[in-house]
Design a protein around this motif. Structure first.
Motif, mmCIF file in Angstrom:
data_model
loop_
_atom_site.group_PDB
_atom_site.id
_atom_site.type_symbol
_atom_site.label_atom_id
_atom_site.label_comp_id
_atom_site.label_asym_id
_atom_site.label_seq_id
_atom_site.Cartn_x
_atom_site.Cartn_y
_atom_site.Cartn_z
ATOM 1 N N LYS A 220 0.829 -1.223 -0.183
ATOM 2 C CA LYS A 220 0.184 0.061 -0.061
ATOM 3 C C LYS A 220 0.733 1.280 -0.096
ATOM 4 O O LYS A 220 0.564 2.551 -0.261
ATOM 5 N N GLN A 221 1.991 1.013 0.494
ATOM 6 C CA GLN A 221 3.078 2.328 0.298
ATOM 7 C C GLN A 221 3.627 2.505 -1.070
ATOM 8 O O GLN A 221 4.254 3.370 -1.264
ATOM 9 N N GLY A 222 3.447 1.519 -1.854
ATOM 10 C CA GLY A 222 3.690 1.479 -3.240
ATOM 11 C C GLY A 222 5.081 0.739 -3.791
ATOM 12 O O GLY A 222 5.552 1.181 -4.716
ATOM 13 N N LEU A 223 5.433 -0.085 -2.793
ATOM 14 C CA LEU A 223 6.672 -0.682 -3.103
ATOM 15 C C LEU A 223 6.517 -1.966 -3.898
ATOM 16 O O LEU A 223 5.325 -2.416 -4.023
ATOM 17 N N SER A 224 7.592 -2.239 -4.752
ATOM 18 C CA SER A 224 7.514 -3.506 -5.719
ATOM 19 C C SER A 224 7.578 -4.703 -5.103
ATOM 20 O O SER A 224 7.719 -4.762 -3.996
ATOM 21 N N ILE A 225 7.266 -5.680 -5.999
ATOM 22 C CA ILE A 225 6.967 -6.914 -5.276
ATOM 23 C C ILE A 225 8.565 -7.483 -5.062
ATOM 24 O O ILE A 225 8.561 -8.025 -3.727
ATOM 25 N N LEU A 226 9.370 -7.005 -5.736
ATOM 26 C CA LEU A 226 10.876 -7.703 -5.670
ATOM 27 C C LEU A 226 11.208 -6.933 -4.187
ATOM 28 O O LEU A 226 11.942 -7.538 -3.416
#
Length: 223
Positions: A29-35
Motif C-alpha cells: 500500500k506504500q507503493g513498494l515493488s514485489i521484488l
C-alpha cells in the motif's frame, strides 16, 4: 509412524504467516515493488505476488514503479556494458602485447588486416589462397577453437566435383566434415577465373568476440 505436530509450534507458525501477510499488505500500500517487499521481508516473490494481487495501487504509485523499473533496467544495462568494455580492453591489450613478442601472430594480424572481416565478434577470412586460409585455421586450432570453426566454399563449374573440392580444403586444413557449412557454385564467371581458382574461394572462421579483439590489438601494434 507419524508424529503429531506440536500445537504450540503450529500456532507460532500460523501467527508468523499472518504477520507476514500484514507486512506485505502494508508495504504494498506504500507503493513498494514485489521484488523490494520480498527482499525486505525475506520471503519468496511468489508469496508476495499472490498476496498483492488484490491490493490496488494509485496511478501515481504505478507510474513510480514503472519509472523505478526502467531506471533499474538502465543501471543493469550500463553495468553489463561497462563489464563488456573492460573485457574488450583486456583482450585488445592481450593482442597488442602478443604482437610485440610473437612474429607468427604479427604475420596473422597483417594477413587479417588485409583480408579479414572487420565486423566485431566475427573472425573470418575469405580467400582462394590455401596458405592464407591455413594460417588462420592453424591459429584458431592452436587456441582451442577447432570445433567452432565453420567454413564454406564458393566454387566455379570447372570440371571438379563439389566433393573433390571439399576434400581438397578439408585435407589441407586438417578439418572435419562437422566444420563445413553449405557450399555454393558460382554460375556466372569467365573462363580465366575458373582456371585461376580451380578450388574456388574458402570462407573460414569463428564467431568469437574475444579472439576478434585479440587480433584487433595485434593489428593496432603493427599499424
Amino acid at each position: 509412524r507419524r508424529f503429531k505436530s506440536d500445537p504450540a509450534h503450529q500456532l507460532k507458525f500460523m501467527l508468523k504467516k499472518v504477520e507476514e501477510r500484514k507486512q506485505i499488505a502494508i508495504l504494498r500500500k506504500q507503493g513498494l515493488s514485489i521484488l523490494k517487499i520480498a527482499k525486505i521481508l525475506k520471503v519468496s516473490k511468489g508469496l508476495v505476488s499472490s498476496e498483492c494481487k488484490d491490493i490496488p495501487l494509485s496511478q501515481e504509485q504505478k507510474n513510480n514503479l514503472r519509472t523505478n523499473t526502467n531506471y533499474g533496467n538502465l543501471l543493469a544495462r550500463n553495468r553489463i556494458q561497462e563489464n563488456a568494455k573492460k573485457l574488450h580492453d583486456e583482450w585488445f591489450q592481450q593482442g597488442f602485447e602478443l604482437a610485440i613478442k610473437d612474429e607468427n601472430f604479427r604475420i596473422l594480424c597483417a594477413l587479417y588486416w588485409g583480408e579479414g572481416c572487420k565486423v566485431q565478434g566475427t573472425v573470418y577470412i575469405t580467400n582462394s589462397d590455401l596458405k592464407i586460409i591455413k594460417y588462420l585455421t592453424d591459429w584458431l586450432i592452436y587456441n582451442g577453437l577447432k570445433e567452432k570453426i565453420r567454413f564454406s566454399i564458393l566454387f566455379h563449374d570447372c570440371g571438379k566435383s563439389e566433393m573433390e573440392i571439399c576434400e581438397y580444403w578439408l585435407n589441407n586444413l586438417g578439418l572435419d566434415i562437422s566444420n563445413q557449412r553449405k557450399h555454393f557454385m558460382l554460375k556466372y564467371s569467365n573462363s580465366s577465373r575458373k582456371k585461376k581458382h580451380p578450388y574456388g574461394f574458402c570462407k573460414l572462421g569463428v564467431s568469437s568476440t574475444k579472439h576478434w579483439f585479440i587480433i584487433m590489438g595485434g593489428i593496432n601494434y603493427i599499424s
